[in-house]
Design a protein around this motif. Structure first.
Motif, PDB file in Angstrom:
ATOM      1  N   SER A   2       0.851  -1.193   0.000  1.00  0.00           N
ATOM      2  CA  SER A   2       0.000   0.000   0.000  1.00  0.00           C
ATOM      3  C   SER A   2       0.884   1.239   0.000  1.00  0.00           C
ATOM      4  CB  SER A   2      -0.900  -0.018   1.227  1.00  0.00           C
ATOM      5  OG  SER A   2      -0.130  -0.110   2.400  1.00  0.00           O
ATOM      6  N   ASP A   3       0.342   2.294  -0.533  1.00  0.00           N
ATOM      7  CA  ASP A   3       1.059   3.564  -0.509  1.00  0.00           C
ATOM      8  C   ASP A   3       1.265   3.997   0.915  1.00  0.00           C
ATOM      9  OD1 ASP A   3      -0.689   4.584  -3.415  1.00  0.00           O
ATOM     10  OD2 ASP A   3       1.459   4.170  -3.223  1.00  0.00           O
ATOM     11  N   PHE A   4       2.353   4.693   1.158  1.00  0.00           N
ATOM     12  CA  PHE A   4       2.622   5.218   2.485  1.00  0.00           C
ATOM     13  C   PHE A   4       1.539   6.220   2.878  1.00  0.00           C
ATOM     14  CE2 PHE A   4       5.072   5.758   6.082  1.00  0.00           C
ATOM     15  CZ  PHE A   4       5.413   7.070   6.305  1.00  0.00           C
ATOM     16  N   LEU A   5       1.422   7.267   2.055  1.00  0.00           N
ATOM     17  CA  LEU A   5       0.352   8.231   2.289  1.00  0.00           C
ATOM     18  C   LEU A   5      -0.359   8.444   0.974  1.00  0.00           C
ATOM     19  CD1 LEU A   5      -0.986  10.438   4.189  1.00  0.00           C
ATOM     20  CD2 LEU A   5       0.466  12.055   2.991  1.00  0.00           C
ATOM     21  N   SER A   6      -1.656   8.280   0.962  1.00  0.00           N
ATOM     22  CA  SER A   6      -2.378   8.506  -0.274  1.00  0.00           C
ATOM     23  C   SER A   6      -3.602   9.353  -0.015  1.00  0.00           C
ATOM     24  CB  SER A   6      -2.713   7.146  -0.912  1.00  0.00           C
ATOM     25  OG  SER A   6      -4.081   6.990  -1.075  1.00  0.00           O
ATOM     26  N   VAL A   7      -3.594  10.527  -0.637  1.00  0.00           N
ATOM     27  CA  VAL A   7      -4.714  11.463  -0.517  1.00  0.00           C
ATOM     28  C   VAL A   7      -5.490  11.394  -1.819  1.00  0.00           C
ATOM     29  CG1 VAL A   7      -5.329  13.888  -0.289  1.00  0.00           C
ATOM     30  CG2 VAL A   7      -3.399  12.964   1.005  1.00  0.00           C
ATOM     31  N   ASP A   8      -6.810  11.193  -1.734  1.00  0.00           N
ATOM     32  CA  ASP A   8      -7.574  10.964  -2.949  1.00  0.00           C
ATOM     33  C   ASP A   8      -8.812  11.850  -3.016  1.00  0.00           C
ATOM     34  OD1 ASP A   8      -9.243   8.125  -4.441  1.00  0.00           O
ATOM     35  OD2 ASP A   8      -8.059   9.747  -5.334  1.00  0.00           O
ATOM     36  N   GLY A   9      -8.843  12.767  -3.963  1.00  0.00           N
ATOM     37  CA  GLY A   9     -10.029  13.603  -4.159  1.00  0.00           C
ATOM     38  C   GLY A   9     -10.451  14.360  -2.914  1.00  0.00           C
ATOM     39  N   LEU A  10      -9.480  14.893  -2.180  1.00  0.00           N
ATOM     40  CA  LEU A  10      -9.793  15.496  -0.885  1.00  0.00           C
ATOM     41  C   LEU A  10     -10.517  16.824  -1.010  1.00  0.00           C
ATOM     42  CD1 LEU A  10      -9.228  14.908   2.119  1.00  0.00           C
ATOM     43  CD2 LEU A  10      -7.301  16.459   1.957  1.00  0.00           C
ATOM     44  N   GLU A  11     -11.611  16.944  -0.269  1.00  0.00           N
ATOM     45  CA  GLU A  11     -12.333  18.207  -0.200  1.00  0.00           C
ATOM     46  C   GLU A  11     -12.381  18.607   1.270  1.00  0.00           C
ATOM     47  OE1 GLU A  11     -16.082  17.904  -2.131  1.00  0.00           O
ATOM     48  OE2 GLU A  11     -15.148  17.637  -4.104  1.00  0.00           O
ATOM     49  N   ALA A  12     -11.930  19.814   1.536  1.00  0.00           N
ATOM     50  CA  ALA A  12     -11.898  20.251   2.938  1.00  0.00           C
ATOM     51  C   ALA A  12     -12.005  21.761   3.004  1.00  0.00           C
ATOM     52  CB  ALA A  12     -10.613  19.780   3.593  1.00  0.00           C
ATOM     53  N   GLY A  13     -12.340  22.270   4.179  1.00  0.00           N
ATOM     54  CA  GLY A  13     -12.445  23.719   4.313  1.00  0.00           C
ATOM     55  C   GLY A  13     -12.756  24.127   5.732  1.00  0.00           C
ATOM     56  N   TYR A  14     -13.122  25.380   5.869  1.00  0.00           N
ATOM     57  CA  TYR A  14     -13.408  25.945   7.184  1.00  0.00           C
ATOM     58  C   TYR A  14     -14.835  26.468   7.203  1.00  0.00           C
ATOM     59  CZ  TYR A  14      -8.315  25.996   6.954  1.00  0.00           C
ATOM     60  OH  TYR A  14      -7.004  25.650   6.788  1.00  0.00           O
TER      61      TYR A  14
END
Lengths: 237, 347, 289
Positions: A2-14
């Motif tokens: 597996s990938d060490f760190l994998s961010v996929d299609g991340l949506e984030a905000g405040y």
């Protein structure tokens, strides 16, 4: 594997303000990954989302196979993720040594101890008993990095370590990076200074207004492409 | 350029205002249609609404959470005693003078209290109220803690029983209406806009040049004066003054706080809703004062966490409404010249 | 000589006030939380000790240990279950919740125990005293109270400055979000702080109840005294709380010596004076915003 760190299609905000619109990136263990982009591009938000400080509204973050979304920040430290926050944020009520010790509150087994941090940043050696509130910017940055190292993380997130510091201090801080990498820590750093980012990173990702505009290995990327990806200028005909 | 105008009233608020005015007129005619018992209940509702609107103004808009307003109630009570009972001044004039006294007193109080913030400010106001209580206890001419009466012979000389009760009724109504009007008018004014900005973000307000301390002081003094007048009326109504009761934190602060929190702090309708609930619970728990306090206290505590803007806040979530025309809204006029396109990249 | 005696009694009384103030000081220092039910909780502990003693037929000392333990547990649960949801930039919810709870406690106690004055019986130690000179004696129980206060405050000071959890308290108080990055579970930590606060105020309530009579309405005064002790001593300083308590105690006893019944007013006036001229208190580090 597996990938060490994998961010996929991340949506984030405040709250009402969305900062990331479907960001994807992968980090391979042992590598140094840099994230560049103009102010407000979402670089810090991305790091904070990985550390657990920002609400994620879509997409996923997987660390060594584990899904991190919903995991509170104090647990992510145990899993091996440590963030050196933007603005240093050392604890003013604690001395330098106590700041380091608090970094080890939930430490994993590993090489980093107070002495080893002092080896890496000798300037901290004579400041151990000093209140963290009385440090200069450069000293605070060294302390913040040392503090994060005390947790013996597998992934170290560095948010704009050069912010507000004189170039000579920044140079000293970056000279410490190999010492960190030597202990097997993977680095993911946010950097305003493109040249510096390109010189230390194995891979570079550029963010523009919350989206990935470019990514690749520094030697594969053309200067023009980076400029375009950074500023978002339309490609001239 | 798009055209816009700033508008205050909505259709709902215009209707609501008209209905409110009609209601006040009906209530003002109370002495002609209400029974003695009803009048007494209404008097209590009116003075609690007056106290509630003032606490609402302080906590909801100026960020001053005081649990010491009972100090002003007690001072006003003794002021009426001295002025009306001992010096023959007309009780209703004494009421107004008592209000002036408490307003004046509140300024030096602020000198001390404003050095504290948040929860510590609240306790500080409580200490000051206690100081007032203990001082009046030691002043021999005030009776040193013995029960004092406002007698027909001295205070109410020249008033028949009916006239006295009617005047008390109208004074109470005037205080309630006046308190609500004060809140509405302060909010409509530039000071009001400043206040709301302080409530939302004090640091930001200061940055914009809003005189935070001065605005707060003005609100503090107005509230103290009005609470004083209300306190004076409360004791003119009961015609009895005891040190413990005049300065009672439970009667003059706890219930008031619960009323405002349950009804909705920071809105003009909130205290009105709160007083209605207060009256309902009071009727239900006629025989148990402790029961009344426990129910209202528990309800307020729960709402403070779960629904911080009270019942009014809950209604607002469903349907945004405003009882009186206060909030300014921007109305955009779309029938204007089209704006230039700034996104095409051409200079 | 009577003045010396008054000062000595004041110092001893200060021990009790310092004990009351400990919980307030800790809660405010670690989580900026002001508990308006603080005094009522102390009185609640006193009543619970009475009931536990009679129901379980054990001595007051045993009940005290039980009650303090229960109070600490209640404090933890209350923080995690209720108070943690009131933490934030707006101070209103925390003030209101605790104010409401205080009123409920007072009235529940009134309902259950009536308004008659009560006292916790702990034996003859309450009446015994050490005769220092012909005209000065020091009561055993007040002395014990002062000693307990010093021990607890000293212990708390050591805890905050030397232990891992104490460090975590300080870090969380400085910057809760960054403290989370260290692996500190702030919600749990706040609850631990509250447990200590509730436990100490419970202890204070029992000591008060053994030393003097109490009634359901006794709570608010204790809240005011505890608060005054904290402000006089200085927000943010643990030893300041002890000094503040002593200053308040002395103000009251000397005031009473000057004129019977002047004690409360004297204390309040000294408090207001300190507030006017030295708002940060004697050892105050000032409130960090």
């Amino acid at each position: 594997m597996s990938d060490f760190l994998s961010v996929d299609g991340l949506e984030a905000g405040y709250g009402d303000f969305q900062a990331l619109f479907g960001v994807s990136l992968t980090v391979t263990e042992g590598e140094t990954e840099a994230i560049i982009g103009a102010n407000g591009a979402g670089k810090s938000t991305l790091l904070r989302a990985i550390a657990g400080q920002v609400t994620v509204t879509g997409g996923s973050i997987r660390f060594d196979g584990d899904d991190l979304v919903g995991v509170p920040p104090h647990i992510r430290v145990v899993k091996g993720i440590a963030l050196v926050p933007e603005g240093r944020r050392v604890f003013p009520s604690l001395t330098v040594e106590e700041n380091l010790l608090i970094g080890a509150y939930r430490s994993r087994p590993g090489a980093w101890t107070v002495s080893k941090v002092v080896e890496l940043f000798p300037l901290l050696g004579r400041l151990l008993r000093r209140s963290a509130a009385k440090l200069s910017g450069g000293e605070q940055q060294a302390l913040a990095i040392g503090r994060a190292l005390m947790a013996n993380p597998r992934l170290l997130l560095l948010d704009e370590v050069s912010l507000g510091l004189a170039p000579v201090i920044v140079k000293q801080l970056y000279e410490a990076l190999p010492g960190i990498l030597a202990t097997g820590i993977t680095l993911l750093l946010v950097e305003q200074d493109i040249t510096r980012a390109l010189s230390v990173a194995d891979r570079v990702t550029c963010l523009l207004e919350g989206r990935v505009s470019l990514c690749g290995r520094p030697d594969e990327l053309a200067q023009d492409d980076i400029t375009v990806a950074y500023f978002g200028l339309p490609v001239s005909e | 350029m798009t055209a816009f105008r700033v508008v205050r009233a909505s259709r709902f608020s215009i209707v609501a205002t008209a209905v409110s005015v009609a209601a006040v007129v009906v209530l003002a005619l109370g002495p002609s249609w209400a029974s003695r018992g009803t009048k007494l209940s209404l008097i209590q509702i009116f003075y609690y609404l007056s106290l509630a609107q003032m606490w609402n103004l302080l906590a909801g808009y100026a960020g001053l959470v005081s649990v010491g307003q009972q100090g002003f109630v007690g001072v006003a009570a003794y002021a009426v005693f001295v002025l009306a009972e001992r010096n023959g001044i007309d009780p209703f004039l004494a009421m107004a003078l008592a209000g002036l006294l408490t307003a004046a007193l509140s300024a030096p109080v602020a000198l001390f209290a404003f050095r504290l913030k948040g929860g510590y400010f609240a306790i500080g106001t409580w200490v000051i109220a206690e100081v007032f209580r203990l001082i009046t206890l030691r002043i021999k001419p005030l009776g040193a803690g013995k029960v004092q009466s406002l007698t027909v012979r001295n205070t109410f000389a020249g008033y028949s029983i009916e006239r006295r009760q009617d005047l008390v009724y109208w004074a109470a109504l005037a205080l309630a209406v006046g308190a609500t009007l004060i809140v509405v008018l302060v909010l409509r004014s530039r000071q009001g806009l400043a206040l709301r900005s302080i409530r939302d973000d004090e640091g930001g307000a200061r940055g914009l040049g809003v005189q935070v301390t001065r605005t707060r002081l003005v609100v503090w003094v107005i509230a103290a004066g009005w609470v004083g007048m209300t306190g004076a009326l409360i004791h003119i109504n009961s015609a009895t003054i005891t040190n413990r009761d005049a300065f009672d934190v439970l009667s003059w602060t706890a219930l008031v706080v619960f009323i405002v929190i349950i009804g909705g702090v920071g809105s003009t309708a909130g205290p009105i809703i709160g007083v209605a609930i207060f009256w309902f619970v009071t009727e239900r728990f006629k025989d148990s004062d402790t029961g009344r306090f426990m129910i209202l206290g528990a309800l307020a505590a729960v709402m403070a966490v779960v629904a911080p803007r009270g019942i009014d806040g809950l209604i607002q979530r469903v349907r945004s409404f405003e009882l009186f025309p206060i909030r300014r809204r921007l109305v955009v006029d779309d029938s204007a010249v089209p704006t230039p396109d700034l996104t095409s990249g051409h200079p | 000589m009577v003045w010396v005696s008054a000062v000595v009694q004041g110092i001893l009384l200060g021990g009790l006030y310092a004990l009351f103030a400990t919980g307030l000081s800790l809660a405010f220092g670690v989580l900026r939380f002001v508990n308006l039910a603080h005094g009522d909780l102390a009185i609640l502990a006193a009543y619970l000790t009475l009931s536990t003693s009679s129901t379980l037929e054990v001595s007051a000392w045993v009940s005290m240990v039980l009650v303090v333990a229960v109070m600490a547990a209640v404090g933890y649960i209350a923080q995690r279950g209720i108070f943690n949801f009131t933490i934030g930039p707006d101070p209103l919810p925390a003030i209101l919740v605790t104010f409401g709870i205080g009123v409920v406690i007072q009235n529940a106690l009134l309902n259950h125990y009536t308004a008659t004055d009560k006292r916790i019986k702990i034996g003859s130690i309450v009446t015994k005293s050490i005769k220092v000179t012909d005209r000065l004696s020091v009561g055993w129980f007040p002395l014990l109270t002062l000693v307990v206060a010093v021990v607890i405050l000293g212990g708390l000071q050591l805890f905050i400055s030397r232990t891992r959890t104490g460090r975590a308290f300080r870090a969380t108080s400085d910057d809760p979000k960054t403290a989370q990055l260290m692996g500190i579970n702030d919600r749990h930590l706040y609850a631990v702080a509250m447990a200590i606060a509730f436990g100490t105020v419970g202890l204070a309530g029992v000591f008060l109840g053994a030393r003097t009579t109490f009634a359901p309405s006794s709570g608010p005064n204790e809240l005011l005294f505890g608060f005054e002790a904290v402000v006089i001593g200085g927000l943010g300083s643990i030893w300041g709380t002890l000094v503040g308590g002593v200053v308040l105690g002395v103000a009251q006893t000397v005031g009473n010596q000057w004129s019977i019944g002047f004690d409360l007013l004297a204390g309040h006036l000294v408090f207001l004076t300190v507030l006017a001229f030295r708002p940060n208190g004697i050892f105050g580090t000032g409130v960090r915003t």
